[in-house]
Design a protein around this motif. Structure first.
Motif, short mmCIF file in Angstrom:
data_model
loop_
_atom_site.label_atom_id
_atom_site.label_comp_id
_atom_site.label_asym_id
_atom_site.label_seq_id
_atom_site.Cartn_x
_atom_site.Cartn_y
_atom_site.Cartn_z
N ARG A 162 3.33 -25.30 15.58
CA ARG A 162 4.93 -25.87 16.39
C ARG A 162 5.91 -24.93 16.35
NH1 ARG A 162 7.72 -31.01 17.47
NH2 ARG A 162 9.32 -29.80 18.69
N SER A 163 5.55 -24.32 15.09
CA SER A 163 7.04 -22.95 15.73
C SER A 163 6.43 -21.99 16.43
CB SER A 163 6.30 -22.04 13.75
OG SER A 163 7.29 -23.21 12.94
N PHE A 164 4.87 -21.70 17.09
CA PHE A 164 4.77 -20.81 17.94
C PHE A 164 4.54 -21.34 18.90
CE2 PHE A 164 1.46 -17.35 16.36
CZ PHE A 164 2.59 -17.29 14.37
N GLN A 165 5.35 -23.12 19.00
CA GLN A 165 4.82 -23.57 20.12
C GLN A 165 6.83 -23.22 20.66
OE1 GLN A 165 3.97 -27.73 20.47
NE2 GLN A 165 2.37 -27.06 19.22
N ASP A 166 7.79 -23.96 19.67
CA ASP A 166 8.83 -23.32 19.87
C ASP A 166 9.21 -21.97 20.01
OD1 ASP A 166 9.87 -26.21 18.86
OD2 ASP A 166 9.97 -25.58 17.10
#
Length: 363
Positions: free
Chosen positions: A205-209
């Motif tokens: 999720r961090s990479f997506q954000d």
């Protein structure tokens, strides 16, 4: 009928899916007896209908037991759950610091810590002693099956750097979108027009954000996301990034399309990029600027030192402890998603891009 206005039952889930109540019961119990596909359908339907978000939805604990879960009760330890994967361990310069923060926060409140790197539901049941566990802090990606079991047991839970669409829980992240957006806007402000995001967006999720923050800055400036069809360069695996990046960089150089700035999803990828560029004789930052994210210890010792975003890792751990204690007291209050601010650390791996000379310096 609006199912959210009333208590959602197993029978309503069964009717919604056209299956028996027995199938729903087995899927929600986590004890097996149904196929993986059937279980996933039940979990998804239960989440959509609000089964998990209603008071005591799917939980085994009684009100008396919930009351006993207060910090004043003789529950002296917090279980810290980490995935059983090699890149995410206590020795990690990223995850290990978060664990240090959790340990310090618990020590301040005189609670113990039990670390479990286990992703098997049956083993989790065997090791959990509910009489000794105050709550659970999940660090990183934890499987839905594990989270469902924790929710089913009624244990208070806080997730760090992860969230699950099926299981309601308090979550804690860095403000990845805003931090990456500010970093990308800085690169654009100093003249970079050919930027490329590097990292597999589906990894976390961090990479997506982070990609979302990058994309917003690029689109606001009227630039293209890069030459890759999806807008980012996807990488395989969790290390030796230089082996994947060197052929790609060489190809871009031969085509005359080498980006002037590589915006990497984390420091490990950025360090791989620095190694690959050095192997190809491409100077950093004269020809290509490189940025990372996380500010792990190694980022200050690269050649040149890496510009990155500082993630307050120990603060994330301490804040997770405070949130868990707040959740224990709050009971069934709405769940919270907390964002901590990141700070850009400017080092020698970036300089003005080719467009800076067209309009003067913009710092």
């Amino acid at each position: 009928m609006n199912l959210l206005s009333k208590k959602v039952t197993m029978q309503q889930i069964a009717d919604h899916l056209g299956v028996s109540k027995f199938v729903v019961s087995k899927a929600l119990s986590g004890k097996g007896g149904v196929s993986t596909a059937a279980k996933e359908r039940v979990l998804e339907a239960a989440a959509q209908l609000g089964y998990f978000t209603q008071q005591n939805g799917g939980r085994l604990r009684s009100k008396k037991e919930d009351k006993a879960a207060k910090p004043s009760a003789p529950r002296q330890s917090v279980l810290v759950l980490m995935p059983n994967v090699r890149y995410q361990t206590m020795d990690s310069t990223y995850w290990g610091k978060i664990i240090d923060g959790i340990s310090a926060g618990l020590a301040d409140d005189q609670y113990g810590m039990v670390i479990l790197s286990e992703q098997n539901v049956d083993n989790l049941r065997r090791v959990l002693n509910l009489d000794g566990i105050l709550g659970i802090i999940g660090v990183g990606v934890v499987t839905s099956a594990i989270l469902l079991e924790i929710h089913r047991l009624g244990l208070p839970m806080v997730l760090v750097d992860h969230e699950d669409a099926l299981i309601p829980a308090d979550t804690l992240f860095l403000n990845n979108i805003d931090s990456m957006n500010r970093l990308t806007r800085h690169l654009i402000a100093i003249g970079h027009r050919r930027l490329q995001f590097i990292g597999s967006v589906g990894f976390s999720r961090s990479f997506q954000d982070r990609f979302q923050g990058y994309r917003a800055a690029i689109e606001e400036a009227g630039l293209t996301l890069g030459d890759e069809p999806q807008g980012y360069l996807e990488l395989d695996g969790l290390d030796h990034y230089e082996d994947q990046l060197a052929p790609w960089l060489q190809k871009k150089r031969e085509e005359g399309e080498l980006p002037t700035a590589l915006v990497c999803a984390n420091d490990s990828i950025a360090i791989g990029a620095l190694i690959a560029l050095h192997q190809l004789g491409i100077d950093v930052p004269q020809h290509v600027s490189v940025t990372g994210f996380d500010n792990i210890e190694d980022s200050a010792w690269t050649t040149p030192p890496l510009t990155t975003v500082h993630v307050p890792k120990e603060a994330l751990g301490r804040r997770a402890v405070r949130q868990l204690m707040d959740r224990i007291q709050a009971g069934n209050e709405p769940y919270e998603k907390l964002l901590l601010a990141g700070e850009i650390v400017y080092r020698g791996s970036i300089q003005e891009g080719e467009a800076a000379g067209e309009r003067g310096t913009a710092r």
